[in-house]
Enzyme design. Structure first.
Site, PDB file in Angstrom:
ATOM      1  N   GLY A  64       0.758  -1.246   0.000  1.00  0.00           N
ATOM      2  CA  GLY A  64       0.000   0.000   0.000  1.00  0.00           C
ATOM      3  C   GLY A  64       0.790   1.298   0.000  1.00  0.00           C
ATOM      4  O   GLY A  64       0.203   2.365   0.105  1.00  0.00           O
TER       5      GLY A  64
ATOM      6  N   TRP B 272       2.337   2.895  -2.408  1.00  0.00           N
ATOM      7  CA  TRP B 272       2.018   3.802  -3.532  1.00  0.00           C
ATOM      8  C   TRP B 272       0.675   4.499  -3.272  1.00  0.00           C
ATOM      9  O   TRP B 272       0.492   5.653  -3.640  1.00  0.00           O
ATOM     10  CB  TRP B 272       1.973   3.037  -4.860  1.00  0.00           C
ATOM     11  CG  TRP B 272       3.332   2.829  -5.461  1.00  0.00           C
ATOM     12  CD1 TRP B 272       4.513   2.733  -4.786  1.00  0.00           C
ATOM     13  CD2 TRP B 272       3.651   2.724  -6.847  1.00  0.00           C
ATOM     14  NE1 TRP B 272       5.545   2.554  -5.674  1.00  0.00           N
ATOM     15  CE2 TRP B 272       5.046   2.540  -6.935  1.00  0.00           C
ATOM     16  CE3 TRP B 272       2.900   2.742  -8.026  1.00  0.00           C
ATOM     17  CZ2 TRP B 272       5.703   2.398  -8.160  1.00  0.00           C
ATOM     18  CZ3 TRP B 272       3.550   2.594  -9.250  1.00  0.00           C
ATOM     19  CH2 TRP B 272       4.935   2.430  -9.317  1.00  0.00           C
TER      20      TRP B 272
ATOM     21  N   ASP C 203      -5.128  -5.940  -6.011  1.00  0.00           N
ATOM     22  CA  ASP C 203      -3.982  -6.822  -5.750  1.00  0.00           C
ATOM     23  C   ASP C 203      -4.485  -8.236  -5.458  1.00  0.00           C
ATOM     24  O   ASP C 203      -5.617  -8.425  -4.997  1.00  0.00           O
ATOM     25  CB  ASP C 203      -3.141  -6.327  -4.564  1.00  0.00           C
ATOM     26  CG  ASP C 203      -1.707  -6.851  -4.616  1.00  0.00           C
ATOM     27  OD1 ASP C 203      -0.791  -6.042  -4.896  1.00  0.00           O
ATOM     28  OD2 ASP C 203      -1.483  -8.067  -4.408  1.00  0.00           O
TER      29      ASP C 203
ATOM     30  N   ASP D  95      -7.034 -10.953  -9.183  1.00  0.00           N
ATOM     31  CA  ASP D  95      -6.011 -11.003 -10.226  1.00  0.00           C
ATOM     32  C   ASP D  95      -6.451 -10.036 -11.319  1.00  0.00           C
ATOM     33  O   ASP D  95      -7.572 -10.147 -11.822  1.00  0.00           O
ATOM     34  CB  ASP D  95      -5.973 -12.456 -10.756  1.00  0.00           C
ATOM     35  CG  ASP D  95      -4.897 -12.664 -11.795  1.00  0.00           C
ATOM     36  OD1 ASP D  95      -4.464 -11.685 -12.438  1.00  0.00           O
ATOM     37  OD2 ASP D  95      -4.509 -13.829 -11.989  1.00  0.00           O
TER      38      ASP D  95
ATOM     39  N   ASP E 158       2.678  -1.368 -10.248  1.00  0.00           N
ATOM     40  CA  ASP E 158       3.970  -1.784  -9.682  1.00  0.00           C
ATOM     41  C   ASP E 158       3.963  -3.311  -9.578  1.00  0.00           C
ATOM     42  O   ASP E 158       4.680  -3.884  -8.760  1.00  0.00           O
ATOM     43  CB  ASP E 158       4.117  -1.130  -8.294  1.00  0.00           C
ATOM     44  CG  ASP E 158       5.527  -1.236  -7.726  1.00  0.00           C
ATOM     45  OD1 ASP E 158       6.471  -1.430  -8.503  1.00  0.00           O
ATOM     46  OD2 ASP E 158       5.671  -1.125  -6.494  1.00  0.00           O
TER      47      ASP E 158
ATOM     48  N   LYS F  78       5.608  -0.793 -14.005  1.00  0.00           N
ATOM     49  CA  LYS F  78       6.887  -1.494 -13.842  1.00  0.00           C
ATOM     50  C   LYS F  78       7.009  -2.614 -14.858  1.00  0.00           C
ATOM     51  O   LYS F  78       6.033  -3.301 -15.150  1.00  0.00           O
ATOM     52  CB  LYS F  78       6.963  -2.072 -12.431  1.00  0.00           C
ATOM     53  CG  LYS F  78       8.247  -2.855 -12.185  1.00  0.00           C
ATOM     54  CD  LYS F  78       8.578  -2.895 -10.733  1.00  0.00           C
ATOM     55  CE  LYS F  78       7.820  -3.980 -10.005  1.00  0.00           C
ATOM     56  NZ  LYS F  78       8.050  -3.873  -8.557  1.00  0.00           N
TER      57      LYS F  78
HETATM   58  C1  LIG Z   1       6.146  -4.775  -5.536  1.00  0.00           C
HETATM   59  S1  LIG Z   1       4.561  -5.175  -4.967  1.00  0.00           S
HETATM   60  C2  LIG Z   1       3.711  -3.634  -5.068  1.00  0.00           C
HETATM   61  C3  LIG Z   1       4.101  -2.668  -4.013  1.00  0.00           C
HETATM   62  C4  LIG Z   1       3.145  -1.486  -3.934  1.00  0.00           C
HETATM   63  N1  LIG Z   1       3.278  -0.625  -5.103  1.00  0.00           N
HETATM   64  C5  LIG Z   1       3.416  -0.652  -2.721  1.00  0.00           C
HETATM   65  O1  LIG Z   1       3.990   0.413  -2.885  1.00  0.00           O
HETATM   66  O2  LIG Z   1       3.040  -1.071  -1.610  1.00  0.00           O
HETATM   67  C6  LIG Z   1       3.867  -6.064  -6.316  1.00  0.00           C
HETATM   68  C7  LIG Z   1       2.440  -6.519  -6.086  1.00  0.00           C
HETATM   69  O3  LIG Z   1       1.916  -6.985  -7.339  1.00  0.00           O
HETATM   70  C8  LIG Z   1       0.900  -7.923  -7.020  1.00  0.00           C
HETATM   71  N2  LIG Z   1       0.531  -8.702  -8.208  1.00  0.00           N
HETATM   72  C9  LIG Z   1       1.319  -9.535  -8.935  1.00  0.00           C
HETATM   73  N3  LIG Z   1       0.600 -10.095  -9.929  1.00  0.00           N
HETATM   74  C10 LIG Z   1      -0.659  -9.590  -9.846  1.00  0.00           C
HETATM   75  C11 LIG Z   1      -1.854  -9.787 -10.587  1.00  0.00           C
HETATM   76  N4  LIG Z   1      -1.885 -10.637 -11.632  1.00  0.00           N
HETATM   77  N5  LIG Z   1      -2.968  -9.111 -10.235  1.00  0.00           N
HETATM   78  C12 LIG Z   1      -2.940  -8.257  -9.167  1.00  0.00           C
HETATM   79  N6  LIG Z   1      -1.829  -8.029  -8.418  1.00  0.00           N
HETATM   80  C13 LIG Z   1      -0.711  -8.693  -8.750  1.00  0.00           C
HETATM   81  C14 LIG Z   1       1.557  -8.763  -5.905  1.00  0.00           C
HETATM   82  O4  LIG Z   1       0.579  -9.457  -5.163  1.00  0.00           O
HETATM   83  C15 LIG Z   1       2.289  -7.698  -5.113  1.00  0.00           C
HETATM   84  O5  LIG Z   1       1.565  -7.291  -3.978  1.00  0.00           O
END
Ligand SMILES: C[S@@+](CC[C@H](N)C(=O)[O-])C[C@H]1O[C@@H](n2cnc3c(N)ncnc32)[C@H](O)[C@@H]1O
Length: 200
Positions: A51, A53, A71, A89, A112, A150
């Site tokens: 969270g 961002w 997420d 997803d 991200d 990203k």
């Molecule tokens: C690096 S973290 C994000 C950090 C976030 N921006 C923050 O600042 O707290 C990446 C996130 O992408 C989510 N993620 C990966 N694949 C996903 C998908 N197909 N659908 C939704 N979320 C996904 C992961 O569960 C993870 O929580």
């Protein structure tokens, strides 16, 4: 060694500043350089957990703005009333649902998202997720809207950048300082969304 020190520094700083993750500093740098977010914006944050961002975005857009986060994992932070999170997803989520929660088209789409690192083919999964972000943006972003997503640099990076350039006035790659140097992580920053079907 120096990279590890930098990583730990951002980690400690995030704790001291009250951010849920050190990723906050990547968005703060993107914001400093590109001014993507503005007061009152509607923002979609894909891959929003834990969270940080959304914390940074909230500070910038204020009470008049709106954030919808998606997420796979639930967000456990206490969130402002103008923030809604959806557990799911993004590849299985109906963009119309996100549009409806926001009450209109988004000004900015952020992603991200990171694949679970497996050591091989991660860049390909990352490119697939970026294409999904572009597909969602096409259905939910307003004309002239902005994007930051990203991507892990790899063989598909140039193609994803060109696909982004095809639907935005400008798109470029950025590697924030808070990203570890050895990482292949990049961000594609794009501005001036051109809705498909409209004359340029
Ligand atoms: C690096 S973290 C994000 C950090 C976030 N921006 C923050 O600042 O707290 C990446 C996130 O992408 C989510 N993620 C990966 N694949 C996903 C998908 N197909 N659908 C939704 N979320 C996904 C992961 O569960 C993870 O929580």
């Amino acid at each position: 060694m120096a990279r590890r020190v930098l990583h730990d520094e951002y980690f400690k700083k995030a704790k001291a500043d009250g951010y849920a993750a050190r990723s906050a500093y990547k968005l703060l740098e993107i914001q400093k350089r590109h001014r993507l977010l503005r007061e009152g914006d509607r923002v979609l944050d894909i891959g929003c957990a834990p969270g940080s961002w959304m914390q940074v975005t909230s500070e910038i857009i204020g009470d008049a703005g709106r954030i919808v986060g998606v997420d796979l994992k639930p967000v456990r932070l206490a969130l402002a009333p103008n923030v809604t999170t959806v557990v799911g997803d993004i590849e299985q989520t109906d963009p119309q649902e996100l549009f409806d929660i926001a009450g209109g088209a988004f000004d900015v789409v952020l992603s991200d998202m990171a694949p679970n690192t497996s050591g091989h083919g991660d860049d390909l999964v990352s490119a697939r997720l970026c294409r999904e972000v572009l597909a969602v943006a096409m259905k939910t972003l307003r004309e002239g809207g902005k994007l930051a997503m990203k991507i892990l640099e790899g063989s598909e990076y140039p193609a994803v950048l060109s696909e982004t350039k095809a639907v935005f006035r400008v798109a470029k790659g950025l590697k924030p300082k808070a990203t570890r140097d050895a990482s292949r992580e990049m961000f594609i920053i794009a501005e001036g969304f051109r809705s498909p079907g409209l004359d340029s």
